[in-house]
Design a protein around this motif. Structure first.
Motif, PDB file in Angstrom:
ATOM      1  N   ARG A  69      72.740  46.549-111.620  1.00 27.59           N
ATOM      2  CA  ARG A  69      74.250  46.668-110.360  1.00 27.59           C
ATOM      3  C   ARG A  69      74.679  47.487-109.757  1.00 27.59           C
ATOM      4  NH1 ARG A  69      76.346  43.819-115.134  1.00 27.59           N
ATOM      5  NH2 ARG A  69      77.174  45.437-115.662  1.00 27.59           N
ATOM      6  N   LEU A  70      74.011  48.803-110.117  1.00 23.84           N
ATOM      7  CA  LEU A  70      73.722  50.018-109.242  1.00 23.84           C
ATOM      8  C   LEU A  70      73.061  49.627-107.686  1.00 23.84           C
ATOM      9  CD1 LEU A  70      75.526  52.961-108.967  1.00 23.84           C
ATOM     10  CD2 LEU A  70      73.415  53.956-109.577  1.00 23.84           C
ATOM     11  N   ALA A  71      72.318  49.276-108.088  1.00 28.35           N
ATOM     12  CA  ALA A  71      71.138  49.202-107.032  1.00 28.35           C
ATOM     13  C   ALA A  71      71.384  48.066-105.957  1.00 28.35           C
ATOM     14  CB  ALA A  71      69.823  48.720-108.341  1.00 28.35           C
ATOM     15  N   GLN A  72      71.591  46.874-107.251  1.00 33.23           N
ATOM     16  CA  GLN A  72      72.439  45.674-105.804  1.00 33.23           C
ATOM     17  C   GLN A  72      73.572  46.821-105.106  1.00 33.23           C
ATOM     18  OE1 GLN A  72      73.667  42.708-108.404  1.00 33.23           O
ATOM     19  NE2 GLN A  72      71.381  42.082-108.799  1.00 33.23           N
ATOM     20  N   PHE A  73      74.844  47.320-105.574  1.00 33.10           N
ATOM     21  CA  PHE A  73      76.091  48.261-104.990  1.00 33.10           C
ATOM     22  C   PHE A  73      74.887  48.584-103.168  1.00 33.10           C
ATOM     23  CE2 PHE A  73      78.361  51.589-103.872  1.00 33.10           C
ATOM     24  CZ  PHE A  73      79.575  50.744-103.629  1.00 33.10           C
ATOM     25  N   LEU A  74      73.756  49.422-104.035  1.00 30.39           N
ATOM     26  CA  LEU A  74      73.413  49.894-102.601  1.00 30.39           C
ATOM     27  C   LEU A  74      72.653  49.403-101.674  1.00 30.39           C
ATOM     28  CD1 LEU A  74      71.844  53.403-105.133  1.00 30.39           C
ATOM     29  CD2 LEU A  74      73.346  53.794-103.909  1.00 30.39           C
ATOM     30  N   GLU A  75      71.984  48.489-102.150  1.00 37.98           N
ATOM     31  CA  GLU A  75      71.583  47.553-101.485  1.00 37.98           C
ATOM     32  C   GLU A  75      72.576  46.452-100.230  1.00 37.98           C
ATOM     33  OE1 GLU A  75      67.664  46.260-103.197  1.00 37.98           O
ATOM     34  OE2 GLU A  75      68.966  44.754-103.196  1.00 37.98           O
ATOM     35  N   ARG A  76      73.317  46.480-100.979  1.00 40.49           N
ATOM     36  CA  ARG A  76      74.901  46.101 -99.975  1.00 40.49           C
ATOM     37  C   ARG A  76      75.599  47.063 -99.212  1.00 40.49           C
ATOM     38  NH1 ARG A  76      76.593  43.696-104.744  1.00 40.49           N
ATOM     39  NH2 ARG A  76      78.189  45.279-105.394  1.00 40.49           N
TER      40      ARG A  76
END
Length: 81
Positions: A69-76
């Motif tokens: 989820r943290l990886a997805q957040f950083l991408e967004r």
């Protein structure tokens, strides 16, 4: 982001010492490294399912999901295109 980098470094160091594996470095930054850490934690959870209480395995799986989820957040947020 310094905090995420420290978290990932801790995960990789712990995984190295626990598994005895020489884990290759992920790409230098952000989401890719977090995803690799998430996969490592998830694999460790499933591999240790018969050896540790289900509560420990569940916590590892939740940690892997949080890293993803943290990886997805950083991408967004566009931190690392």
């Amino acid at each position: 982001m310094k905090t995420e980098r420290k978290i990932v470094q801790m995960v990789f160091c712990t995984a190295d010492s626990v598994t005895g594996a020489n884990i290759p470095e992920a790409p230098d930054e952000g989401p890719a490294k977090l995803r690799q850490a998430a996969k490592l934690v998830e694999s460790t959870a499933y591999a240790s399912a018969g050896e540790h209480p289900t509560s420990v395995v569940s916590q590892l799986i939740m940690a892997a999901a949080n890293l993803e989820r943290l990886a997805q957040f950083l991408e967004r947020k566009g931190e690392h295109p």
